[in-house]
Motif scaffolding. Structure first.
Motif, PDB file in Angstrom:
ATOM      1  N   HIS A 160      -3.544   1.781  -2.576  1.00  0.00           N
ATOM      2  CA  HIS A 160      -4.151   1.166  -1.387  1.00  0.00           C
ATOM      3  C   HIS A 160      -5.657   0.971  -1.559  1.00  0.00           C
ATOM      4  O   HIS A 160      -6.245   0.096  -0.920  1.00  0.00           O
ATOM      5  CB  HIS A 160      -3.876   2.038  -0.164  1.00  0.00           C
ATOM      6  CG  HIS A 160      -2.445   2.011   0.287  1.00  0.00           C
ATOM      7  ND1 HIS A 160      -1.986   1.144   1.246  1.00  0.00           N
ATOM      8  CD2 HIS A 160      -1.379   2.743  -0.109  1.00  0.00           C
ATOM      9  CE1 HIS A 160      -0.685   1.350   1.442  1.00  0.00           C
ATOM     10  NE2 HIS A 160      -0.301   2.308   0.630  1.00  0.00           N
ATOM     11  N   SER A 271      -5.543   5.063   3.946  1.00  0.00           N
ATOM     12  CA  SER A 271      -4.526   4.814   2.927  1.00  0.00           C
ATOM     13  C   SER A 271      -3.422   5.857   2.982  1.00  0.00           C
ATOM     14  O   SER A 271      -2.239   5.533   2.840  1.00  0.00           O
ATOM     15  CB  SER A 271      -5.173   4.808   1.539  1.00  0.00           C
ATOM     16  OG  SER A 271      -6.148   3.803   1.442  1.00  0.00           O
ATOM     17  N   ARG A 274      -0.936   5.168   5.677  1.00  0.00           N
ATOM     18  CA  ARG A 274      -0.008   4.094   5.299  1.00  0.00           C
ATOM     19  C   ARG A 274       1.033   4.583   4.307  1.00  0.00           C
ATOM     20  O   ARG A 274       2.203   4.194   4.381  1.00  0.00           O
ATOM     21  CB  ARG A 274      -0.804   2.914   4.733  1.00  0.00           C
ATOM     22  CG  ARG A 274      -1.711   2.280   5.777  1.00  0.00           C
ATOM     23  CD  ARG A 274      -2.384   1.015   5.285  1.00  0.00           C
ATOM     24  NE  ARG A 274      -3.209   0.436   6.350  1.00  0.00           N
ATOM     25  CZ  ARG A 274      -3.675  -0.792   6.360  1.00  0.00           C
ATOM     26  NH1 ARG A 274      -3.422  -1.601   5.334  1.00  0.00           N
ATOM     27  NH2 ARG A 274      -4.411  -1.228   7.366  1.00  0.00           N
ATOM     28  N   VAL A 275       0.608   5.435   3.381  1.00  0.00           N
ATOM     29  CA  VAL A 275       1.563   6.018   2.436  1.00  0.00           C
ATOM     30  C   VAL A 275       2.617   6.819   3.180  1.00  0.00           C
ATOM     31  O   VAL A 275       3.819   6.728   2.881  1.00  0.00           O
ATOM     32  CB  VAL A 275       0.828   6.906   1.409  1.00  0.00           C
ATOM     33  CG1 VAL A 275       1.804   7.773   0.624  1.00  0.00           C
ATOM     34  CG2 VAL A 275       0.005   6.049   0.454  1.00  0.00           C
ATOM     35  N   ARG A 277       3.741   6.321   6.041  1.00  0.00           N
ATOM     36  CA  ARG A 277       4.656   5.403   6.730  1.00  0.00           C
ATOM     37  C   ARG A 277       5.595   4.700   5.763  1.00  0.00           C
ATOM     38  O   ARG A 277       6.439   3.911   6.190  1.00  0.00           O
ATOM     39  CB  ARG A 277       3.865   4.335   7.486  1.00  0.00           C
ATOM     40  CG  ARG A 277       3.010   4.842   8.621  1.00  0.00           C
ATOM     41  CD  ARG A 277       2.692   3.715   9.614  1.00  0.00           C
ATOM     42  NE  ARG A 277       2.316   2.475   8.974  1.00  0.00           N
ATOM     43  CZ  ARG A 277       1.069   2.022   8.871  1.00  0.00           C
ATOM     44  NH1 ARG A 277       0.066   2.760   9.335  1.00  0.00           N
ATOM     45  NH2 ARG A 277       0.808   0.856   8.304  1.00  0.00           N
ATOM     46  N   GLY A 278       5.414   4.944   4.469  1.00  0.00           N
ATOM     47  CA  GLY A 278       6.259   4.296   3.481  1.00  0.00           C
ATOM     48  C   GLY A 278       5.719   2.990   2.946  1.00  0.00           C
ATOM     49  O   GLY A 278       6.410   2.274   2.221  1.00  0.00           O
ATOM     50  N   ASP A 279       4.467   2.653   3.283  1.00  0.00           N
ATOM     51  CA  ASP A 279       3.841   1.427   2.804  1.00  0.00           C
ATOM     52  C   ASP A 279       3.456   1.621   1.336  1.00  0.00           C
ATOM     53  O   ASP A 279       2.646   2.490   1.013  1.00  0.00           O
ATOM     54  CB  ASP A 279       2.597   1.136   3.655  1.00  0.00           C
ATOM     55  CG  ASP A 279       1.894  -0.158   3.274  1.00  0.00           C
ATOM     56  OD1 ASP A 279       2.182  -0.713   2.199  1.00  0.00           O
ATOM     57  OD2 ASP A 279       1.032  -0.609   4.054  1.00  0.00           O
ATOM     58  N   PRO A 280       3.993   0.813   0.413  1.00  0.00           N
ATOM     59  CA  PRO A 280       3.706   1.016  -1.011  1.00  0.00           C
ATOM     60  C   PRO A 280       2.342   0.496  -1.443  1.00  0.00           C
ATOM     61  O   PRO A 280       1.907   0.753  -2.570  1.00  0.00           O
ATOM     62  CB  PRO A 280       4.817   0.225  -1.704  1.00  0.00           C
ATOM     63  CG  PRO A 280       5.142  -0.872  -0.748  1.00  0.00           C
ATOM     64  CD  PRO A 280       4.968  -0.272   0.631  1.00  0.00           C
ATOM     65  N   GLY A 281       1.662  -0.259  -0.592  1.00  0.00           N
ATOM     66  CA  GLY A 281       0.352  -0.797  -0.944  1.00  0.00           C
ATOM     67  C   GLY A 281       0.448  -2.166  -1.589  1.00  0.00           C
ATOM     68  O   GLY A 281       1.494  -2.538  -2.136  1.00  0.00           O
ATOM     69  N   PRO A 282      -0.624  -2.933  -1.533  1.00  0.00           N
ATOM     70  CA  PRO A 282      -0.613  -4.295  -2.086  1.00  0.00           C
ATOM     71  C   PRO A 282      -0.587  -4.277  -3.611  1.00  0.00           C
ATOM     72  O   PRO A 282      -1.337  -3.544  -4.247  1.00  0.00           O
ATOM     73  CB  PRO A 282      -1.920  -4.902  -1.567  1.00  0.00           C
ATOM     74  CG  PRO A 282      -2.814  -3.720  -1.353  1.00  0.00           C
ATOM     75  CD  PRO A 282      -1.922  -2.585  -0.921  1.00  0.00           C
ATOM     76  N   GLU A 309      -8.720  -8.490   2.026  1.00  0.00           N
ATOM     77  CA  GLU A 309      -7.545  -8.731   2.872  1.00  0.00           C
ATOM     78  C   GLU A 309      -6.950 -10.115   2.665  1.00  0.00           C
ATOM     79  O   GLU A 309      -5.728 -10.289   2.755  1.00  0.00           O
ATOM     80  CB  GLU A 309      -7.925  -8.530   4.341  1.00  0.00           C
ATOM     81  CG  GLU A 309      -8.340  -7.091   4.635  1.00  0.00           C
ATOM     82  CD  GLU A 309      -8.732  -6.869   6.080  1.00  0.00           C
ATOM     83  OE1 GLU A 309      -8.501  -5.746   6.570  1.00  0.00           O
ATOM     84  OE2 GLU A 309      -9.263  -7.800   6.713  1.00  0.00           O
TER      85      GLU A 309
END
Length: 384
Positions: A160, A271, A274-275, A277-282, A309
């Motif tokens: 992230h 970051s 977000r991790v 929440r399971g967000d793998p990142g861009p 962004e």
């Protein structure tokens, strides 16, 4: 956190998801106050400063550099106090040796190629491995360390952070000159450092397992001497659940160093949320990130940069506001929003360290004036 949070502790440190512990490492260049050229006398300064600072001050790979470290801190005010005392102590030790220190990413004046290497067995192995890459090793960075629950999360948080690393480069750009020449860049250190085999922005890693597999392959290929030569700009500790962000030039002032730490911690906190929440990142491509690094290193805050962004080119002066919008929730929760907002605005008004170095030169066209400016502002705030 190396000699900060990365140092061994008798019991595990409690993790605070709102205000995780943070620490800073800074590297300074030794200069002769008469000639203003870099001087290979770091060991004498470290020996004298260690009387007060102990292991929080040490030599670096070249004899032109001094490194100092804070303890782990929970708040920005506490960290800033330590940074100020740290700089005051090393500057005083330098004066007592008839020398001075500057916070600049690159040497402004002097014979620095190749630099005199500190006598240490590890550095001998490094020279045998990396050879002429050491020729431009007299460069100084600022490293921020942030406590995280474990190495798995540290690796995923790094995904992230990748798009935001060029913005940090632009904010803290502080290396426009190289031994008597204007490079045309705001952060020449960034370009110089990027030549190393395991340096620059880290790859995207889907897991800790993938990270360890890549490190194993790099070690087998002979690209790493030891875990300390993983020089990516974001790296998890090999020993403790911490993350190190080492992307920027040494900040020009105490206030900017504290600002950098507050911003990096907020980026890590956002970051991590977000991790969780399971967000793998861009999955930003290496090519796009490389170009964003180049724009940030060339222009600082005075030209154009890549919006993290949107991926589009925009005025670099707009990027601090984009960054502030991204990390606002973490800053508000930690009580750091007002301080970071005020200091980002001050940075926009006074210019980056690189812009101020150039302004010092342009007054009379003398590089010696740049060194005098840097000596003055090692401890003192930027000119208002």
């Amino acid at each position: 956190m190396t000699a900060t949070v990365d140092a061994p502790h008798p019991v595990p440190l409690p993790f605070d998801a709102v205000c995780p512990l943070m620490g800073v490492e800074e590297e300074y260049l030794v200069v002769d106050p008469v000639t203003r050229e870099v001087a290979p006398r770091a060991a004498q300064i470290v020996e004298r400063a260690a009387i007060e600072m102990g292991e929080r001050v040490c030599t670096e790979i070249t004899r032109l550099q001094v490194e100092a470290k804070t303890d782990p801190c929970a708040g920005v005010a506490e960290l800033e106090g330590q940074l100020r005392r740290m700089r005051v102590a090393v500057a005083a030790a330098a004066r007592e040796e008839g020398l001075a220190l500057v916070a600049s990413g690159t040497p402004v004046l002097g014979d620095a190629v190749p630099p005199p290497i500190t006598d240490h067995p590890r550095y001998g192995v490094g020279i045998a491995t990396y050879r002429a890459l050491h020729d431009e090793q007299s460069i100084c960075a600022g490293h921020v360390h942030v406590h995280l629950p474990d190495r798995e999360r540290a690796v995923l948080v790094g995904n992230h952070l990748r798009p935001w690393l060029p913005v940090l480069i632009a904010l803290m750009a502080n290396s426009p000159f190289w031994t008597g020449r204007d490079t045309g860049y705001a952060s020449w250190r960034t370009l110089s450092w990027g030549k190393w085999p395991v340096a620059g922005p880290p790859p995207y890693f889907a897991s800790l397992e993938e990270f360890d597999e890549v490190i194993g392959a790099l070690t087998e290929a002979g690209a790493l001497v030891d875990p300390g030569t993983i020089f990516w700009d974001v790296r998890p500790s090999a020993r403790l659940p911490t993350l190190e962000v080492r992307v920027t030039d040494i900040p020009a002032t105490v206030e900017e160093s504290a600002l950098l730490a507050a911003v990096v911690r907020a980026l890590v906190v956002v970051s991590l949320e977000r991790v969780e929440r399971g967000d793998p990142g861009p999955r930003l491509s290496a090519e796009r990130l490389r170009v964003a690094y180049w724009r940030a290193a060339r222009d600082g805050l005075d030209g154009h940069g890549i919006d993290p962004e949107t991926g589009r080119l925009r005025s670099a002066a707009d990027l601090p506001a984009v960054l502030l919008g991204h990390i606002r929730p973490a800053l508000e929760a930690a009580g750091d929003l007002e301080l970071v907002t005020r200091r980002l605005e001050r940075l926009r008004r006074t210019g980056t360290g690189a812009a101020r170095q150039r302004a010092a030169y342009e007054r009379r066209g003398r590089f010696t004036d740049v060194v005098d400016h840097l000596v003055k502002h090692l401890v003192n705030p930027a000119d208002q």
